[in-house]
Design a protein around this motif. Structure first.
Motif, short mmCIF file in Angstrom:
data_model
loop_
_atom_site.label_atom_id
_atom_site.label_comp_id
_atom_site.label_asym_id
_atom_site.label_seq_id
_atom_site.Cartn_x
_atom_site.Cartn_y
_atom_site.Cartn_z
N SER A 66 0.70 -1.08 -0.04
CA SER A 66 0.36 -0.31 -0.05
C SER A 66 0.82 1.27 -0.01
O SER A 66 0.40 2.59 -0.29
N ALA A 67 2.02 0.59 0.36
CA ALA A 67 3.31 2.56 0.29
C ALA A 67 3.25 2.57 -1.65
O ALA A 67 3.34 1.49 -2.20
N ILE A 68 3.43 3.70 -1.47
CA ILE A 68 3.14 4.25 -2.79
C ILE A 68 4.78 3.58 -3.94
O ILE A 68 5.82 3.70 -3.35
N LEU A 69 5.17 2.96 -4.44
CA LEU A 69 6.29 1.94 -4.74
C LEU A 69 6.98 2.95 -5.57
O LEU A 69 6.81 4.33 -6.00
N SER A 70 8.36 2.45 -5.28
CA SER A 70 10.19 3.96 -5.60
C SER A 70 9.66 2.82 -7.44
O SER A 70 9.55 1.43 -7.27
N THR A 71 9.86 3.43 -7.85
CA THR A 71 10.11 2.99 -9.25
C THR A 71 11.58 3.75 -10.38
O THR A 71 11.31 4.55 -9.89
N THR A 72 11.97 2.74 -10.77
CA THR A 72 12.79 3.33 -12.08
C THR A 72 11.24 4.10 -13.80
O THR A 72 10.54 3.98 -13.84
N PRO A 73 12.40 4.90 -14.57
CA PRO A 73 12.01 5.00 -15.76
C PRO A 73 11.51 4.02 -16.46
O PRO A 73 10.01 3.83 -17.13
N ASP A 74 12.15 3.18 -16.37
CA ASP A 74 11.64 1.69 -16.70
C ASP A 74 10.23 0.62 -16.56
O ASP A 74 10.04 0.08 -17.23
N SER A 75 10.64 1.28 -15.43
CA SER A 75 8.62 0.54 -14.56
C SER A 75 7.41 1.00 -14.74
O SER A 75 6.95 1.44 -13.68
N GLU A 85 -7.90 -0.02 -4.54
CA GLU A 85 -8.13 0.45 -3.69
C GLU A 85 -6.66 2.19 -3.38
O GLU A 85 -6.04 1.64 -4.22
N PHE A 86 -7.69 3.00 -3.21
CA PHE A 86 -7.51 3.88 -2.61
C PHE A 86 -6.37 3.91 -1.59
O PHE A 86 -6.19 3.74 -0.38
N ILE A 87 -5.16 4.16 -1.51
CA ILE A 87 -3.46 4.96 -0.72
C ILE A 87 -2.87 5.78 -0.34
O ILE A 87 -2.45 6.38 0.61
N LYS A 88 -3.84 6.84 -1.52
CA LYS A 88 -3.45 8.18 -0.54
C LYS A 88 -4.24 8.82 -1.54
O LYS A 88 -3.88 9.15 -2.75
N ILE A 89 -4.38 9.74 -0.71
CA ILE A 89 -5.27 11.48 -1.37
C ILE A 89 -4.55 12.34 -1.11
O ILE A 89 -4.53 13.07 0.76
N ASP A 90 -3.97 13.89 -1.28
CA ASP A 90 -4.25 14.58 -0.99
C ASP A 90 -4.63 15.75 -1.89
O ASP A 90 -4.62 16.84 -2.75
N LYS A 91 -6.03 16.47 -1.12
CA LYS A 91 -7.16 17.15 -2.12
C LYS A 91 -6.01 18.25 -1.84
O LYS A 91 -6.07 19.06 -0.68
N PRO A 92 -6.12 18.62 -3.32
CA PRO A 92 -6.05 18.96 -4.09
C PRO A 92 -5.38 18.29 -5.23
O PRO A 92 -4.89 18.63 -6.29
N ASN A 93 -4.44 17.57 -4.94
CA ASN A 93 -3.02 17.65 -4.93
C ASN A 93 -2.56 16.80 -6.43
O ASN A 93 -2.10 16.01 -7.16
N LEU A 94 -3.46 15.31 -5.07
CA LEU A 94 -2.91 13.87 -5.39
C LEU A 94 -3.56 13.18 -4.98
O LEU A 94 -4.41 13.23 -3.83
N ILE A 95 -3.90 11.73 -6.37
CA ILE A 95 -4.60 10.63 -5.86
C ILE A 95 -3.89 9.40 -6.46
O ILE A 95 -3.07 9.27 -7.09
N ALA A 96 -4.05 8.29 -4.67
CA ALA A 96 -3.01 7.56 -6.10
C ALA A 96 -3.99 5.86 -5.31
O ALA A 96 -4.74 6.36 -4.79
N TRP A 97 -3.82 4.75 -5.79
CA TRP A 97 -3.99 3.90 -5.79
C TRP A 97 -3.50 2.36 -6.52
O TRP A 97 -2.32 2.91 -7.27
N LYS A 98 -3.78 1.85 -5.86
CA LYS A 98 -3.43 0.37 -6.24
C LYS A 98 -4.93 -0.62 -6.56
O LYS A 98 -6.25 -0.91 -6.03
#
Length: 153
Positions: free
Chosen positions: A3-12, A78-91
């Motif tokens: 549920s943590a936002i993934l740490s990715t590289t540009p390739d992923s 599933e919504f994992i992070k919401i920061d109105k009005p700046n960000l929405i994240a789900w998995k």
């Protein structure tokens, strides 16, 4: 998937960015209000039936995307992070598995930069979908612009 936002590289990750000529609050509303989201979510020709939309961290969004030719695609997220009005994240809990991280940056009073990232745990999973979704994400944003033109705050 975590549920943590993934740490990715540009390739992923697959990234779609668009500057919309609408205020940040309105753009955010198009993403967070199911009465608007259902009208534009998905590529050209797709429609949606929303079964559940619990817009809060830990809340579920279940829906069926109906393809223009044939086929229904079940989605469970599933919504994992919401920061109105700046960000929405789900998995996604349905396959293919990935996370979505969308940011909304106010550039001017009536201009918002949206960065839509699809985050994958592996480069291989990302590369499997990339040939199909890059153009489809642009179609999704085209539909978003049409919906925004009909909306008011």
């Amino acid at each position: 998937m975590t549920s943590a936002i993934l740490s990715t590289t540009p390739d992923s990750e697959i990234v779609t960015t668009r500057v919309l000529n609408f205020p940040q609050k309105l753009v955010y509303k198009a993403w967070s209000d199911p009465e608007h989201l259902k009208n534009w979510w998905g590529p050209k020709g797709f429609t949606n039936t929303f079964h559940e939309f619990d817009f809060r961290e830990g809340g579920k969004w279940t829906f069926t995307m109906h393809g223009p030719e044939a086929g229904n695609y079940e989605n469970d997220v599933e919504f994992i992070k919401i920061d109105k009005p700046n960000l929405i994240a789900w998995k996604r809990h349905s396959k293919p598995l990935f996370q979505i991280l969308t940011t909304f940056e106010k550039i001017a009073e009536n201009q918002t930069k949206v960065v839509f990232k699809m985050l994958f745990e592996t480069v291989e999973e990302c590369q499997k979908l990339k040939p199909y979704v890059v153009d489809k994400n642009e179609e999704n944003f085209d539909k978003l612009e049409v919906e925004l033109s009909k909306m008011t705050l």
